[in-house]
Every structure is written in structure tokens, then in C-alpha cells.
Design a protein around this motif. Sequence first.
Motif, PDB file in Angstrom:
ATOM      1  N   UNK A   9       0.829  -1.207   0.000  1.00 46.78           N
ATOM      2  CA  UNK A   9       0.000   0.000   0.000  1.00 46.78           C
ATOM      3  C   UNK A   9       0.864   1.258   0.000  1.00 46.78           C
ATOM      4  N   UNK A  10       1.959   1.223   0.735  1.00 49.20           N
ATOM      5  CA  UNK A  10       2.868   2.368   0.788  1.00 49.20           C
ATOM      6  C   UNK A  10       3.475   2.661  -0.586  1.00 49.20           C
ATOM      7  N   UNK A  11       3.734   1.595  -1.336  1.00 48.68           N
ATOM      8  CA  UNK A  11       4.332   1.744  -2.669  1.00 48.68           C
ATOM      9  C   UNK A  11       3.286   2.171  -3.704  1.00 48.68           C
ATOM     10  N   UNK A  12       2.012   1.963  -3.356  1.00 49.59           N
ATOM     11  CA  UNK A  12       0.952   2.376  -4.271  1.00 49.59           C
ATOM     12  C   UNK A  12       0.709   1.424  -5.430  1.00 49.59           C
ATOM     13  N   UNK A  13       1.052   0.139  -5.241  1.00 53.33           N
ATOM     14  CA  UNK A  13       0.816  -0.816  -6.339  1.00 53.33           C
ATOM     15  C   UNK A  13      -0.683  -1.014  -6.554  1.00 53.33           C
TER      16      UNK A  13
END
Length: 208
Positions: free
Chosen positions: A132-136
Amino acid sequence: MLDVVVLVSGGGTNLQAIIDAVESESITNTRIVGVISNNKNAYALTRAKQHGIHSECISPKDYASREEFNERFLEKVDEMNPDLVVLAGFLVVIPPQMIERYRNRMINIHPSLIPAFCGKGFYGLKVHEAALERGVKVVGATVHFVDEGTDTGPIILQRAVEVCPGDTPEMLQRRVMEQAEWKILPEAIDLIANDRVKVSDGRVVITE
């Protein structure tokens, strides 16, 4: 008949998916001969008991050294004489001698599409937090054979799961379990039980 031992540290939802698939015969030619946990309070042990499956706890905390634990742990697994060892959320480092003994006969489920979000430190919710942090936009799960690395063994099956707007790590974890983990882990076991999985040059080939 494929004799399977399942190793698990926690609640055992993946164990339950395997039990259900064996009982419904969507996994064929297979029986679960034992469940081992490193945690005496793991609900997985209760799940095993409820289905009449032999279960045991063996914890590193009960041994003076890691070497002593590794030796006893391997003995316990060997006593059950499995054709396949399944790591279903098992948070203990597998001893090298066990990896060697069960080469291409030990599989693990990981909650990402390897090689993304895998390796040391990536387990449980940490995987989903990182995604989620990476925005995948797409995550998923992978079933792979266990080798000396962390999540580096030959990949058997993968399934993708979409990330939804507003997902929390907990919501994403649940969806990955329901849509990917609980599907591909039983499927991989069934393929192995029916002799349809071969490892060639470090890659898995699934035969018809």
C-alpha cells in the motif's frame, strides 16, 4: 497417496483451506498426517484436533540452543514420514539440513507476487503495508518450493488480486487470503499429489 505435514505458527486459515479441500476432494490422493506448530497457543492446533489430525507443538523456547531445536524439529518431521511439507504461515527459520532433505518436497505460501515484497522482514501484515505504501495496483500470493534463500525457491503458482481504493493493510490481507492464498495452496498440493509438478533448471513445469 501423498502424505502431507503442515507447519503453522498462528490461526491456521491456510491449514483450514487445505483441510476443507482434502475433505471435499478438490485435493485428491492426499492425506494430512500431521500438523506442527512452534506456538502452543496457535489456533491451528485446535483446527487439527477438530478434524482428527495428529498435532504437536515444538518450540525453540523449549531448547537450550537453536542447534538442539533444529535437530529435534527435523526428527519430529521425519517421524511423520511426509512426502510433502507445507509451510502455511510458519515463522521459524527452516534448518538447512531439513531444506536439503526435503528438496523440492517442501512448499511455502507467501502473500505477494514474488519477487515483489518478499525476502527478509516481509511477512504477515508487513507485506500488505509495504504494498500500500508503494501504491501498487495489483498484489497477490505465490506458492513456491523452499530453498536456502528467503522466498527464492522455484515458483509453482501465483494469483493476482486487485488493490481497492481505501484499502487498509488488514482489508488487503483478508482479500489476498480469500482470493489467492486459499485457492492456490490447495491447488498446488493437488498438482503435486497427481505428479504434475516437475522442477527443471530451477523452474517449475506443470504437466497436463
